[in-house]
Design a protein around this motif. Structure first.
Motif, PDB file in Angstrom:
ATOM      1  N   ILE A 177      -8.285 110.179  25.348  1.00  0.00           N
ATOM      2  CA  ILE A 177      -8.626 109.060  26.234  1.00  0.00           C
ATOM      3  C   ILE A 177      -8.942 109.632  27.613  1.00  0.00           C
ATOM      4  N   SER A 178      -9.925 109.055  28.298  1.00  0.00           N
ATOM      5  CA  SER A 178     -10.180 109.426  29.684  1.00  0.00           C
ATOM      6  C   SER A 178      -9.677 108.303  30.582  1.00  0.00           C
ATOM      7  N   ASN A 179      -8.790 108.650  31.510  1.00  0.00           N
ATOM      8  CA  ASN A 179      -8.250 107.673  32.444  1.00  0.00           C
ATOM      9  C   ASN A 179      -8.695 108.046  33.845  1.00  0.00           C
ATOM     10  N   GLY A 180      -9.730 107.372  34.336  1.00  0.00           N
ATOM     11  CA  GLY A 180     -10.234 107.659  35.671  1.00  0.00           C
ATOM     12  C   GLY A 180     -10.721 109.085  35.815  1.00  0.00           C
ATOM     13  N   GLY A 181     -11.309 109.645  34.742  1.00  0.00           N
ATOM     14  CA  GLY A 181     -11.813 111.007  34.773  1.00  0.00           C
ATOM     15  C   GLY A 181     -10.792 112.057  34.395  1.00  0.00           C
ATOM     16  N   ILE A 182      -9.534 111.663  34.203  1.00  0.00           N
ATOM     17  CA  ILE A 182      -8.490 112.609  33.786  1.00  0.00           C
ATOM     18  C   ILE A 182      -8.427 112.638  32.263  1.00  0.00           C
ATOM     19  N   ASP A 183      -8.491 113.828  31.688  1.00  0.00           N
ATOM     20  CA  ASP A 183      -8.418 113.990  30.241  1.00  0.00           C
ATOM     21  C   ASP A 183      -6.989 113.713  29.782  1.00  0.00           C
ATOM     22  N   CYS A 184      -6.798 112.655  29.007  1.00  0.00           N
ATOM     23  CA  CYS A 184      -5.465 112.227  28.588  1.00  0.00           C
ATOM     24  C   CYS A 184      -5.388 112.132  27.066  1.00  0.00           C
ATOM     25  N   ARG A 185      -4.178 111.901  26.587  1.00  0.00           N
ATOM     26  CA  ARG A 185      -3.942 111.607  25.171  1.00  0.00           C
ATOM     27  C   ARG A 185      -3.043 110.380  25.084  1.00  0.00           C
ATOM     28  N   TRP A 186      -3.419 109.467  24.194  1.00  0.00           N
ATOM     29  CA  TRP A 186      -2.565 108.305  23.888  1.00  0.00           C
ATOM     30  C   TRP A 186      -1.746 108.726  22.691  1.00  0.00           C
ATOM     31  N   LEU A 187      -0.476 109.039  22.950  1.00  0.00           N
ATOM     32  CA  LEU A 187       0.386 109.678  21.963  1.00  0.00           C
ATOM     33  C   LEU A 187       1.284 108.654  21.270  1.00  0.00           C
ATOM     34  N   HIS A 188       1.370 108.779  19.957  1.00  0.00           N
ATOM     35  CA  HIS A 188       2.238 107.887  19.179  1.00  0.00           C
ATOM     36  C   HIS A 188       3.424 108.681  18.649  1.00  0.00           C
ATOM     37  N   TYR A 189       4.618 108.172  18.908  1.00  0.00           N
ATOM     38  CA  TYR A 189       5.853 108.760  18.395  1.00  0.00           C
ATOM     39  C   TYR A 189       6.606 107.695  17.588  1.00  0.00           C
ATOM     40  N   ALA A 190       6.986 108.042  16.375  1.00  0.00           N
ATOM     41  CA  ALA A 190       7.882 107.185  15.597  1.00  0.00           C
ATOM     42  C   ALA A 190       9.305 107.654  15.870  1.00  0.00           C
ATOM     43  N   ILE A 191      10.080 106.839  16.581  1.00  0.00           N
ATOM     44  CA  ILE A 191      11.417 107.235  16.999  1.00  0.00           C
ATOM     45  C   ILE A 191      12.402 106.923  15.860  1.00  0.00           C
ATOM     46  N   ARG A 192      13.016 107.948  15.330  1.00  0.00           N
ATOM     47  CA  ARG A 192      13.917 107.762  14.194  1.00  0.00           C
ATOM     48  C   ARG A 192      15.295 108.351  14.477  1.00  0.00           C
TER      49      ARG A 192
END
Length: 392
Positions: free
Chosen positions: A377-392
């Motif tokens: 994902i790009s957030n305002g030009g910053i290279d980002c990641r939308w990370l998914h964690y399954a908390i167990r």
């Protein structure tokens, strides 16, 4: 190929969307009745009729802009561009001298490698034509033009489009108060769409800032159209176009208004939605934004540190856009925050799904958790990641 002009019953369009959200944006356009939908880079191509194009401006949550193609023609240099623009449409109806305009350009062609120069060629073609026909010309208005034109060059073609909104669609009108590094509303809506949250499970943001993720989530779950404000539909440039159909526009406005609910579509209540913010001034901003967005009754915003977050009993979805050192704070000062956040989540949020926007992999590592999905994902030009964690 000659000049192509779509009629009102066949609009060729481009939705300009945040980088990384092309796929969910394409799904949204299909759900709103578009045809021939094709994801591109930072954009989605679509076909619609005029009613559908109106519908998108009122209901589509992910686009920055919705462009309507006026003409497409071969372009192998500046002369082709100049001639093609003059022949593109009936400029007597689209751009009389009394109307102001601006031109934005993307892409390149031989001899047209700089967007400013290409925009100047389009401007010259139009004002020269106006002077020839009427002896007067339109003015340029970069802030609030009557017509906002977009030119795309590439593959030997020039595509000339007009912007239906006149300003970026991410501005919903409810967010007068924002934090230091605000997440744009359409990006927030896209991130929520990627989580699959539908209002049936609790939703919480332990670092909610000015509340944009939660507000967009609740507005989506309760059918609140992004193109509508407390006073009705926002003002759009398309309402002043030469082929505008006022009755059709009002029909789509009524349809969008009718989608608003106080519960889910099956009459079930919305699950709890919680936000926690440590800074009292930012918390006040979040409360003001939720109120202006018309969703304050469904969001419980509280003051407090994320380390003290107490989740509801029923597992749900956590969303989070913590600072990552680009704009707020410094990486070394934030590592402890991420470490404490990870410990809190593992201790108290078993069974929950966490979605976290990361612009700094080193900080994310301090969570001591393994992501199951990493969506660029790009957030305002910053290279980002939308990370998914399954908390167990």
């Amino acid at each position: 190929m000659g000049i192509t002009e779509p009629g009102g019953d066949s609009i060729e369009g481009i939705a300009v969307v945040p980088p990384g959200l092309e796929a969910p944006a394409a799904e949204e356009l299909i759900a709103l009745g578009c045809r021939a939908v094709a994801p591109l880079r930072r954009a989605v191509r679509f076909r619609s009729d005029l009613a559908g194009y109106y519908r998108l401006h009122l209901q589509a949550r992910l686009p920055f802009r919705l462009l309507r193609q006026l003409a497409s023609f071969p372009c192998h240099g500046r002369d082709d561009l100049y001639d093609g623009v003059q022949r593109a449409v009936d400029w007597a109806t689209w751009l009389p001298p009394s109307a102001s305009f601006r031109v934005d350009v993307s892409g390149t062609a031989p001899g047209l490698n700089h967007s400013h120069y290409s925009a100047l060629q389009v401007k010259n073609a139009l004002v020269d034509l106006q002077r020839q026909q009427w002896g007067q010309r339109s003015s340029i208005d970069l802030e609030a033009p009557d017509i906002s034109l977009h030119l795309h060059l590439g593959g030997g073609l020039a595509s000339l489009s007009v912007d239906g909104s006149g300003s970026s669609l991410h501005r919903r009108g409810y967010r007068a108060a924002v934090g230091l590094a605000p997440l744009k509303e359409n990006l927030a809506a896209g991130l929520i769409a990627l989580t699959g949250w539908d209002g049936r499970r609790p939703l919480a943001d332990p670092l909610c800032g000015s509340g944009t993720l939660l507000i967009e989530a609740v507005r989506m779950a309760l059918g609140r159209a992004p193109g509508l404000g407390p006073e009705g539909a926002r003002s759009f440039a398309l309402e002043r176009w030469p082929d505008a159909q006022s009755a059709l526009w009002q029909q789509e406005v009524r349809a969008a208004s009718a989608l608003a609910r106080s519960c889910l579509a099956d009459q079930q209540p919305l699950a709890p939605v919680l936000g926690l913010e440590q800074d009292p001034a930012v918390l006040a901003q979040a409360q003001a934004n939720a109120e202006a967005a018309g969703v304050a009754p469904w969001i419980r915003l509280s003051g407090g540190d994320c380390r003290d977050f107490i989740p509801p009993e029923q597992p749900g979805v956590l969303v989070c856009n913590p600072p990552y050192g680009e704009r707020l704070g410094h990486s070394d000062a934030l590592e402890g925050l991420y470490g404490d956040l990870g410990r809190m989540l593992k201790e108290r949020c078993s069974g929950w799904d966490l979605w976290l926007l990361s612009g700094n992999p080193e900080l994310t590592g301090a969570l001591k958790m393994k992501a199951s999905r990493r969506i660029p994902i790009s957030n305002g030009g910053i290279d980002c990641r939308w990370l998914h964690y399954a908390i167990r």
